[in-house]
Design an enzyme around this catalytic site. Sequence first.
Site, PDB file in Angstrom:
ATOM      1  N   ASP A 277     -18.139   3.296  18.783  1.00  0.00           N
ATOM      2  CA  ASP A 277     -19.410   3.447  18.075  1.00  0.00           C
ATOM      3  C   ASP A 277     -20.333   4.415  18.839  1.00  0.00           C
ATOM      4  O   ASP A 277     -20.657   4.174  20.007  1.00  0.00           O
ATOM      5  CB  ASP A 277     -20.034   2.042  17.975  1.00  0.00           C
ATOM      6  CG  ASP A 277     -21.185   1.971  17.006  1.00  0.00           C
ATOM      7  OD1 ASP A 277     -21.627   3.021  16.520  1.00  0.00           O
ATOM      8  OD2 ASP A 277     -21.652   0.847  16.753  1.00  0.00           O
TER       9      ASP A 277
ATOM     10  N   ASP B 297     -25.163   1.964   8.422  1.00  0.00           N
ATOM     11  CA  ASP B 297     -24.714   0.575   8.266  1.00  0.00           C
ATOM     12  C   ASP B 297     -25.015   0.010   6.878  1.00  0.00           C
ATOM     13  O   ASP B 297     -26.101   0.199   6.335  1.00  0.00           O
ATOM     14  CB  ASP B 297     -25.406  -0.330   9.291  1.00  0.00           C
ATOM     15  CG  ASP B 297     -24.980  -0.017  10.702  1.00  0.00           C
ATOM     16  OD1 ASP B 297     -24.450   1.083  10.932  1.00  0.00           O
ATOM     17  OD2 ASP B 297     -25.188  -0.878  11.571  1.00  0.00           O
TER      18      ASP B 297
ATOM     19  N   GLY C 186     -20.686   9.283   9.909  1.00  0.00           N
ATOM     20  CA  GLY C 186     -20.414  10.415   9.031  1.00  0.00           C
ATOM     21  C   GLY C 186     -20.954  11.749   9.517  1.00  0.00           C
ATOM     22  O   GLY C 186     -20.832  12.761   8.818  1.00  0.00           O
TER      23      GLY C 186
HETATM   24  C1  GLA Z   1     -23.768   0.126  14.724  1.00  0.00           C
HETATM   25  C2  GLA Z   1     -22.520   0.017  13.856  1.00  0.00           C
HETATM   26  C3  GLA Z   1     -22.343  -1.411  13.400  1.00  0.00           C
HETATM   27  C4  GLA Z   1     -22.254  -2.339  14.595  1.00  0.00           C
HETATM   28  C5  GLA Z   1     -23.495  -2.162  15.439  1.00  0.00           C
HETATM   29  C6  GLA Z   1     -23.461  -2.920  16.744  1.00  0.00           C
HETATM   30  O1  GLA Z   1     -24.927  -0.110  14.000  1.00  0.00           O
HETATM   31  O2  GLA Z   1     -22.630   0.883  12.771  1.00  0.00           O
HETATM   32  O3  GLA Z   1     -21.182  -1.520  12.593  1.00  0.00           O
HETATM   33  O4  GLA Z   1     -21.095  -2.055  15.329  1.00  0.00           O
HETATM   34  O5  GLA Z   1     -23.688  -0.797  15.789  1.00  0.00           O
HETATM   35  O6  GLA Z   1     -24.665  -2.713  17.420  1.00  0.00           O
END
Ligand code: GLA
Length: 519
Positions: A270, A332, A311
């Site tokens: 991430d 998200d 993306g």
């Molecule tokens: C980002 C990701 C989520 C999750 C959070 C954890 O927002 O997009 O899917 O993994 O981090 O903090």
Amino acid sequence: MDRRSGWAVALAPLVLPLFCALTAGAQIDLSGYWAFRVKDGGVLYMQLQQTGENVVSVAQAGRPAGRPGALTGTLHEGRLHLVSTGPRATAFDGAVDAADRIAVTMQATGRDPVKGTLERVTREEAFPVRLPLPEVRDVADNGLARTPPMGWNSWNKFADVFDDATVRQMADAMVTSGMSQAGYTYIVVDEGWTSGRDAAGNITGNGKFPDMKALAGYVHSKGLKIGIYSSPGPQSCSGKMGGGYQGSYGHEEQDARTFAAWGYDYLKYDWCSAGEIYGPTREEHQAAYQKMGEALLKTGRPMVFSMCQYGVGDVWKWGAKTGGNLWRTTIDIADRWDSMDRIGFAQLDIAGYAQPGHWNDPDMLEVGNGGMTAGEQRTHMSLWCLLSAPLMAGNDLRSMSEETKSILMNPDAIAIDQDRDARPVVRLAQQGKSEVLVRPLAGNAFAVGLFNRGDQPAEIGFRWDALKFNTGLYGFRRLQARDLWKHEPVEVAGDSYTATVPGHGVVLLRVAIASGRGL
Ligand code: GLA
């Protein structure tokens, strides 16, 4: 470095002189770099500058403003009081009785107070220097994820408030609920499992995740696979107090080896604080993901590589080159109709980039989390399946209603998602809030989704001959159709099919050439 255990030793020679200095009334100078650590809650770095009794946090180049948020306050008669400005004011209060370690309570508006420790750290730890990225090159395909990965991920339901026992129970429930039979395989531990690094720089689990290897062993014993989470940046995204958990920055190969040695099968990687180190360009993103993609391959252990950078730089055009098996295409998802609807239908233009081994990921499922009606959840599932999206359940598998189970485990919807041909869904028609989506399936069949994105019921239809069957030498043959949510045949009569679709609802059909044997 395990600063915590090293502390007592490091501090010993300082205690006596410090005591003398404090009793003599000398003011401690807090200027320098600090880490605010919460037990099992991650870390928040800051640079403080003290002038007389005034203490402020200094903004850092490359750090987004507001993280940790400008802090201002005082060190007065041995008490530190700092307050951040901004929409959610946060106060840090503690008694300063040592120059390098201060017990502090953090109080964010509207939240429970959190106890933690401010520890003095080096500049490099607080604000790491940029390390060189590799030249961009193509990483070999790892051969995994020939169909979209299916599993469960902790984030949507639990954020970082979960532990080893929760994950084990989820693995148990994956099996007993029938989810594993339906195809769900990966149990993915998202943000919240790390503490930091040991003296050798190895990433370590925190109090809630004391033995990540044993956890992997348990999940494997259930016949399932297990995933883990990290970041190309120094820290992950959130954590309890606005900081983050340990990321893999500068330790990419070491962490890949650790995950492999522990027996992990999947890494969600991430971007998070990588944005404080690298630029927002496609090249920087690609090189940073490639670094981990290569590191995973080098371990020799098959590990699905799940890219999560929302993306940026049209990742669907190059994600496969980094070794990515799936890549998030969006910010998200939230457990609300408008979020799911906006994200889901925005995927149609890029559906053609998904291919076996390399999938567009419009984020994890919110089915069963309570924020959408049953009809909306069927829309969510239908859309994700038509899109060949990874199906990562994000709900509590221990307490699923029959309705939730019927949505997540609809075998006909899952068969569309997992269809071996992986041909892209296309928009056949759009009128107002009505959409007709069509996806060719293996075996000369089609999936058709009649979606009503509006609030009121709508008549939605399509002509049978809009489905371009391969009728070969034999000309046009009779069709058979089935409603995949009602689980019943649909009469194929006349030129077209029309259904009344409830607001936010879907009718999902499978249409095939009739075998002559009926349905
Ligand atoms: C980002 C990701 C989520 C999750 C959070 C954890 O927002 O997009 O899917 O993994 O981090 O903090």
